[in-house]
Design a protein around this motif. Structure first.
Motif, PDB file in Angstrom:
ATOM      1  N   GLU A  64       0.833  -1.205   0.000  1.00 45.12           N
ATOM      2  CA  GLU A  64       0.000   0.000   0.000  1.00 45.12           C
ATOM      3  C   GLU A  64       0.869   1.256   0.000  1.00 45.12           C
ATOM      4  OE1 GLU A  64      -2.621  -0.227   3.309  1.00 45.12           O
ATOM      5  OE2 GLU A  64      -3.647  -2.037   2.604  1.00 45.12           O
ATOM      6  N   LEU A  65       1.957   1.222   0.731  1.00 43.69           N
ATOM      7  CA  LEU A  65       2.850   2.382   0.771  1.00 43.69           C
ATOM      8  C   LEU A  65       3.460   2.643  -0.601  1.00 43.69           C
ATOM      9  CD1 LEU A  65       4.358   4.566   2.347  1.00 43.69           C
ATOM     10  CD2 LEU A  65       6.074   2.845   2.958  1.00 43.69           C
ATOM     11  N   THR A  66       3.839   1.575  -1.278  1.00 45.57           N
ATOM     12  CA  THR A  66       4.407   1.724  -2.623  1.00 45.57           C
ATOM     13  C   THR A  66       3.386   2.347  -3.575  1.00 45.57           C
ATOM     14  OG1 THR A  66       5.842  -0.200  -2.291  1.00 45.57           O
ATOM     15  CG2 THR A  66       5.425   0.479  -4.564  1.00 45.57           C
ATOM     16  N   ALA A  67       2.125   1.872  -3.483  1.00 43.61           N
ATOM     17  CA  ALA A  67       1.069   2.430  -4.340  1.00 43.61           C
ATOM     18  C   ALA A  67       0.823   3.899  -4.019  1.00 43.61           C
ATOM     19  CB  ALA A  67      -0.221   1.621  -4.161  1.00 43.61           C
ATOM     20  N   ALA A  68       0.817   4.245  -2.723  1.00 38.79           N
ATOM     21  CA  ALA A  68       0.615   5.636  -2.315  1.00 38.79           C
ATOM     22  C   ALA A  68       1.740   6.528  -2.832  1.00 38.79           C
ATOM     23  CB  ALA A  68       0.510   5.726  -0.800  1.00 38.79           C
ATOM     24  N   LYS A  69       2.957   6.015  -2.810  1.00 33.47           N
ATOM     25  CA  LYS A  69       4.095   6.788  -3.319  1.00 33.47           C
ATOM     26  C   LYS A  69       3.955   7.040  -4.811  1.00 33.47           C
ATOM     27  CE  LYS A  69       7.600   5.489   0.115  1.00 33.47           C
ATOM     28  NZ  LYS A  69       8.877   4.758   0.336  1.00 33.47           N
ATOM     29  N   ARG A  70       3.471   6.015  -5.531  1.00 35.21           N
ATOM     30  CA  ARG A  70       3.263   6.203  -6.974  1.00 35.21           C
ATOM     31  C   ARG A  70       2.205   7.268  -7.236  1.00 35.21           C
ATOM     32  NH1 ARG A  70       3.732   0.414  -7.423  1.00 35.21           N
ATOM     33  NH2 ARG A  70       1.446   0.250  -7.359  1.00 35.21           N
ATOM     34  N   GLU A  71       1.100   7.221  -6.472  1.00 36.37           N
ATOM     35  CA  GLU A  71       0.041   8.214  -6.641  1.00 36.37           C
ATOM     36  C   GLU A  71       0.551   9.614  -6.314  1.00 36.37           C
ATOM     37  OE1 GLU A  71      -3.241   7.033  -4.268  1.00 36.37           O
ATOM     38  OE2 GLU A  71      -3.656   5.199  -5.410  1.00 36.37           O
ATOM     39  N   LEU A  72       1.338   9.717  -5.247  1.00 34.96           N
ATOM     40  CA  LEU A  72       1.876  11.014  -4.859  1.00 34.96           C
ATOM     41  C   LEU A  72       2.805  11.562  -5.937  1.00 34.96           C
ATOM     42  CD1 LEU A  72       2.206  13.234  -2.739  1.00 34.96           C
ATOM     43  CD2 LEU A  72       4.023  11.863  -1.683  1.00 34.96           C
ATOM     44  N   ALA A  73       3.619  10.665  -6.506  1.00 31.45           N
ATOM     45  CA  ALA A  73       4.517  11.105  -7.572  1.00 31.45           C
ATOM     46  C   ALA A  73       3.722  11.593  -8.777  1.00 31.45           C
ATOM     47  CB  ALA A  73       5.440   9.954  -7.974  1.00 31.45           C
ATOM     48  N   ALA A  74       2.621  10.887  -9.106  1.00 28.96           N
ATOM     49  CA  ALA A  74       1.787  11.306 -10.235  1.00 28.96           C
ATOM     50  C   ALA A  74       1.134  12.656  -9.958  1.00 28.96           C
ATOM     51  CB  ALA A  74       0.723  10.245 -10.507  1.00 28.96           C
TER      52      ALA A  74
END
Length: 215
Positions: free
Chosen positions: A159-169
């Motif tokens: 979940e943290l990895t997915a959140a980081k991807r969303e934040l980067a986007a």
């Protein structure tokens, strides 16, 4: 039984220079001699020839004893010392700090190597061999509670990895919008400047002919 089998034991050959001790206490005839030498080399029920020709074949290698090797009369055993030695060898292997084992693999063969005891001596302490195997299984097993924690940790990490991807986007989108706003602000400022310049232009008066009529 071993004399009837007359086959290669199901284990790797020992390295050259091995020492085997022959227990002659139960030797009463030719068959018991071959049983004793078979067990000296290959442990309980082990085979190492059943007549002189077969013994000569085994002496040349291929039946777990690799030349050169030594077969000697067995000295009196200290079973308590053997058990202590075997337990210490198991502790070192399981802790990953072997002294004699080169590979450090958690196998019965490496337990024998690590202990420095004869194969038949180790197998004579079958309860300690079983204890070593049980400790090995326990060491490689994961308690259910700990497994749940590990699973939850893996899920949170995902979940943290997915959140980081969303934040980067989102950051990338924000950067594009910020650039667009900056460009629009600049264009708006230029438009204001141009409008101001237009307001400062003096209009020329319209010309009239004599008599007040427009020309």
């Amino acid at each position: 039984m071993a004399l009837r089998r007359r086959s290669h034991p199901p284990r790797p050959d020992d390295p050259p220079g091995a020492r085997y001790e022959l227990d002659g206490r139960d030797i009463v005839d030719e068959d018991s001699f071959y049983c004793a030498i078979g067990e000296a080399v290959n442990g309980p029920g082990g085979y190492f020839g059943w007549n002189l020709d077969a013994l000569d074949d085994c002496m040349c290698g291929g039946f777990c004893a690799t030349p050169p090797f030594t077969i000697m009369a067995r000295a009196p055993r200290d079973r308590e010392a053997e058990r202590s030695t075997l337990r210490a060898a198991a502790d070192r292997l399981l802790a990953g700090t072997p002294l004699r084992s080169k590979s450090g693999k958690l196998t019965t063969t490496e337990l024998i190597t690590e202990s420095g005891l004869r194969r038949d001596v180790v197998y004579d302490q079958s309860d300690l061999v079983d204890e070593f195997k049980a400790r090995l299984r326990a060491q490689h097993s994961t308690p259910a509670a700990f497994q749940r924690i590990m699973d939850e940790n893996a899920s949170l990490a995902s979940e943290l990895t997915a959140a980081k991807r969303e934040l980067a986007a989102e950051r990338a989108t924000t950067a594009v919008l910020r650039k667009a706003i900056t460009e629009l602000s600049l264009e708006l400022s230029q438009a204001h400047d141009e409008l101001a310049e237009t307001g400062n232009v003096t209009r020329l008066p319209t010309g009239h002919a004599h008599g007040g009529e427009p020309v």
